[in-house]
Design an enzyme around this catalytic site. Structure first.
Site, PDB file in Angstrom:
ATOM      1  N   GLY A  50       0.774  -1.247   0.000  1.00 33.59           N
ATOM      2  CA  GLY A  50       0.000   0.000   0.000  1.00 33.59           C
ATOM      3  C   GLY A  50       0.799   1.287   0.000  1.00 33.59           C
ATOM      4  O   GLY A  50       0.336   2.308  -0.502  1.00 33.59           O
ATOM      5  N   GLU A 105       3.807   4.154   6.033  1.00 28.71           N
ATOM      6  CA  GLU A 105       2.565   3.384   5.942  1.00 28.71           C
ATOM      7  C   GLU A 105       1.540   4.145   5.107  1.00 28.71           C
ATOM      8  O   GLU A 105       1.523   5.379   5.108  1.00 28.71           O
ATOM      9  CB  GLU A 105       1.970   3.187   7.343  1.00 28.71           C
ATOM     10  CG  GLU A 105       2.408   1.916   8.054  1.00 28.71           C
ATOM     11  CD  GLU A 105       1.615   0.675   7.619  1.00 28.71           C
ATOM     12  OE1 GLU A 105       1.025   0.686   6.517  1.00 28.71           O
ATOM     13  OE2 GLU A 105       1.600  -0.290   8.393  1.00 28.71           O
ATOM     14  N   ASP A 106       0.670   3.405   4.438  1.00 29.43           N
ATOM     15  CA  ASP A 106      -0.436   4.035   3.721  1.00 29.43           C
ATOM     16  C   ASP A 106      -1.526   4.466   4.691  1.00 29.43           C
ATOM     17  O   ASP A 106      -2.029   5.576   4.650  1.00 29.43           O
ATOM     18  CB  ASP A 106      -1.011   3.090   2.651  1.00 29.43           C
ATOM     19  CG  ASP A 106      -1.319   1.687   3.177  1.00 29.43           C
ATOM     20  OD1 ASP A 106      -1.022   1.389   4.353  1.00 29.43           O
ATOM     21  OD2 ASP A 106      -1.861   0.872   2.398  1.00 29.43           O
ATOM     22  N   ASP A 109      -4.907   1.594  11.002  1.00 29.99           N
ATOM     23  CA  ASP A 109      -6.281   1.246  11.382  1.00 29.99           C
ATOM     24  C   ASP A 109      -6.250   0.815  12.851  1.00 29.99           C
ATOM     25  O   ASP A 109      -6.398   1.640  13.757  1.00 29.99           O
ATOM     26  CB  ASP A 109      -6.723   0.137  10.419  1.00 29.99           C
ATOM     27  CG  ASP A 109      -8.180  -0.259  10.548  1.00 29.99           C
ATOM     28  OD1 ASP A 109      -8.804   0.065  11.570  1.00 29.99           O
ATOM     29  OD2 ASP A 109      -8.706  -0.899   9.627  1.00 29.99           O
ATOM     30  N   PHE A 158     -14.111   2.341   4.793  1.00 29.15           N
ATOM     31  CA  PHE A 158     -13.169   1.758   3.857  1.00 29.15           C
ATOM     32  C   PHE A 158     -12.787   2.755   2.756  1.00 29.15           C
ATOM     33  O   PHE A 158     -13.644   3.422   2.181  1.00 29.15           O
ATOM     34  CB  PHE A 158     -13.773   0.495   3.227  1.00 29.15           C
ATOM     35  CG  PHE A 158     -12.777  -0.288   2.450  1.00 29.15           C
ATOM     36  CD1 PHE A 158     -11.804  -1.045   3.090  1.00 29.15           C
ATOM     37  CD2 PHE A 158     -12.782  -0.257   1.062  1.00 29.15           C
ATOM     38  CE1 PHE A 158     -10.864  -1.761   2.371  1.00 29.15           C
ATOM     39  CE2 PHE A 158     -11.850  -0.983   0.334  1.00 29.15           C
ATOM     40  CZ  PHE A 158     -10.885  -1.728   0.987  1.00 29.15           C
ATOM     41  N   VAL A 159     -11.495   2.876   2.502  1.00 27.20           N
ATOM     42  CA  VAL A 159     -11.001   3.793   1.468  1.00 27.20           C
ATOM     43  C   VAL A 159     -10.119   3.054   0.463  1.00 27.20           C
ATOM     44  O   VAL A 159      -9.553   2.006   0.774  1.00 27.20           O
ATOM     45  CB  VAL A 159     -10.224   4.989   2.068  1.00 27.20           C
ATOM     46  CG1 VAL A 159     -11.145   5.945   2.787  1.00 27.20           C
ATOM     47  CG2 VAL A 159      -9.095   4.519   2.995  1.00 27.20           C
ATOM     48  N   ASP A 165      -5.921  -0.578  -1.756  1.00 26.06           N
ATOM     49  CA  ASP A 165      -6.598  -1.493  -2.671  1.00 26.06           C
ATOM     50  C   ASP A 165      -7.979  -1.946  -2.223  1.00 26.06           C
ATOM     51  O   ASP A 165      -8.324  -1.886  -1.052  1.00 26.06           O
ATOM     52  CB  ASP A 165      -5.745  -2.755  -2.840  1.00 26.06           C
ATOM     53  CG  ASP A 165      -5.706  -3.597  -1.552  1.00 26.06           C
ATOM     54  OD1 ASP A 165      -5.330  -3.039  -0.497  1.00 26.06           O
ATOM     55  OD2 ASP A 165      -6.080  -4.780  -1.595  1.00 26.06           O
ATOM     56  N   ARG A 171      -5.215   0.355  -6.816  1.00 28.23           N
ATOM     57  CA  ARG A 171      -4.136   1.086  -6.141  1.00 28.23           C
ATOM     58  C   ARG A 171      -3.666   2.264  -6.986  1.00 28.23           C
ATOM     59  O   ARG A 171      -3.086   3.211  -6.476  1.00 28.23           O
ATOM     60  CB  ARG A 171      -2.932   0.153  -5.902  1.00 28.23           C
ATOM     61  CG  ARG A 171      -3.213  -0.986  -4.931  1.00 28.23           C
ATOM     62  CD  ARG A 171      -1.899  -1.660  -4.576  1.00 28.23           C
ATOM     63  NE  ARG A 171      -2.091  -2.966  -3.954  1.00 28.23           N
ATOM     64  CZ  ARG A 171      -2.260  -3.169  -2.658  1.00 28.23           C
ATOM     65  NH1 ARG A 171      -2.280  -2.149  -1.825  1.00 28.23           N
ATOM     66  NH2 ARG A 171      -2.419  -4.385  -2.183  1.00 28.23           N
TER      67      ARG A 171
HETATM   68  P1  IMP Z   1      -3.583  -2.045  11.178  1.00 28.55           P
HETATM   69  O1  IMP Z   1      -3.278  -0.629  11.549  1.00 28.55           O
HETATM   70  O2  IMP Z   1      -2.584  -3.040  11.727  1.00 28.55           O
HETATM   71  O3  IMP Z   1      -4.984  -2.432  11.503  1.00 28.55           O
HETATM   72  O4  IMP Z   1      -3.441  -2.268   9.624  1.00 28.55           O
HETATM   73  C1  IMP Z   1      -3.385  -1.292   8.679  1.00 28.55           C
HETATM   74  C2  IMP Z   1      -3.360  -1.962   7.318  1.00 28.55           C
HETATM   75  O5  IMP Z   1      -4.660  -2.445   6.964  1.00 28.55           O
HETATM   76  C3  IMP Z   1      -2.981  -0.964   6.273  1.00 28.55           C
HETATM   77  O6  IMP Z   1      -1.596  -0.947   6.035  1.00 28.55           O
HETATM   78  C4  IMP Z   1      -3.785  -1.425   5.054  1.00 28.55           C
HETATM   79  O7  IMP Z   1      -3.034  -2.351   4.307  1.00 28.55           O
HETATM   80  C5  IMP Z   1      -4.998  -2.123   5.632  1.00 28.55           C
HETATM   81  N1  IMP Z   1      -6.185  -1.234   5.629  1.00 28.55           N
HETATM   82  C6  IMP Z   1      -6.800  -0.712   6.725  1.00 28.55           C
HETATM   83  N2  IMP Z   1      -7.858   0.043   6.390  1.00 28.55           N
HETATM   84  C7  IMP Z   1      -7.919   0.013   5.027  1.00 28.55           C
HETATM   85  C8  IMP Z   1      -8.832   0.644   4.064  1.00 28.55           C
HETATM   86  O8  IMP Z   1      -9.787   1.382   4.386  1.00 28.55           O
HETATM   87  N3  IMP Z   1      -8.560   0.389   2.748  1.00 28.55           N
HETATM   88  C9  IMP Z   1      -7.536  -0.412   2.337  1.00 28.55           C
HETATM   89  N4  IMP Z   1      -6.674  -0.998   3.205  1.00 28.55           N
HETATM   90  C10 IMP Z   1      -6.868  -0.799   4.551  1.00 28.55           C
HETATM   91 MG    MG Z   2      -0.609  -1.787   4.374  1.00 32.06          MG
END
Ligand code: IMP
Ligand code: MG
Length: 181
Positions: A50, A105-106, A109, A158-159, A165, A171
């Site tokens: 991402g 990071e993209d 969450d 969700f984005v 993606d 992407r």
């Molecule tokens: P977390 O912070 O460990 O929950 O994970 C974050 C990862 O979840 C990101 O690097 C994304 O790859 C994926 N992710 C979380 N929310 C989204 C979304 O809304 N769209 C696409 N990927 C997401």
């Molecule tokens: Mg990611």
């Protein structure tokens, strides 16, 4: 101009952040990082897949020297809810010991990926480690967040686009789109 609405796999999306707004914010982040890392040569570690678009735009706006490296981790499998169990798919290639590390990071969450990476990087004894995330979802973190540079705080929806993606696709959209509920 990019379209305002998109249909992806029967789901409706609307524009959240235009390419122009993204470019402006990425420039601001790059300026701040360039200021903070004057005289240093940080290693930018992109979290695959991402972060690649954001990382490539960000580093081209820097005025400091830098190196890049990539890692790939998986946390969810196909589920949208984090299992909390993170596995390393592609490990670091660079030697992080004694270096200034900036993880790119993209989106953040639950914060579990960032927490996992922080622990792992710190065990490699870098000089410093900071995190930059283009997006941070509001009120989602289940662990304390340590994001040093944040692009945009967004709602828990969700984005997609600009690296993010839907089932590995889209992407390459220039803007970021949010699901319509
Ligand atoms: P977390 O912070 O460990 O929950 O994970 C974050 C990862 O979840 C990101 O690097 C994304 O790859 C994926 N992710 C979380 N929310 C989204 C979304 O809304 N769209 C696409 N990927 C997401
Ligand atoms: Mg990611």
């Amino acid at each position: 101009m990019e379209p305002k609405h998109l249909k992806i796999d029967q789901l409706d999306f609307e524009i959240l952040i235009s390419h122009r707004e993204l470019d402006k914010r990425v420039t601001e982040l790059a300026d701040q990082i360039s200021l903070d890392y004057q005289g240093k040569v940080p290693i930018f570690v992109g979290v695959l897949n991402g972060a690649i678009i954001f990382l490539s735009d960000l580093i081209r706006k820097l005025t400091v020297e830098c190196e890049i490296d990539f890692i790939k981790i998986s946390s969810y499998g196909n589920k949208r809810i984090s299992s909390g169990a993170i596995t390393m798919i592609k490990d670091f290639s660079a030697d992080l010991h004694g270096r200034d590390i900036i993880v790119v990071e993209d989106i953040v969450d639950s914060g579990l990926s960032v927490a996992y990476l922080k622990k792992r990087i710190e065990s490699m004894k870098p000089a410093s480690v900071k995190f930059v995330s283009l997006l941070v979802k509001k009120d989602c973190a289940v662990v304390p967040l340590n994001i040093d540079y944040m692009g945009f705080e967004i709602e828990n929806k969700f984005v997609v686009g600009y690296g993010l993606d839907v089932a590995q696709k889209k992407r390459n959209l220039k803007a970021i789109y949010q699901i319509k509920e």
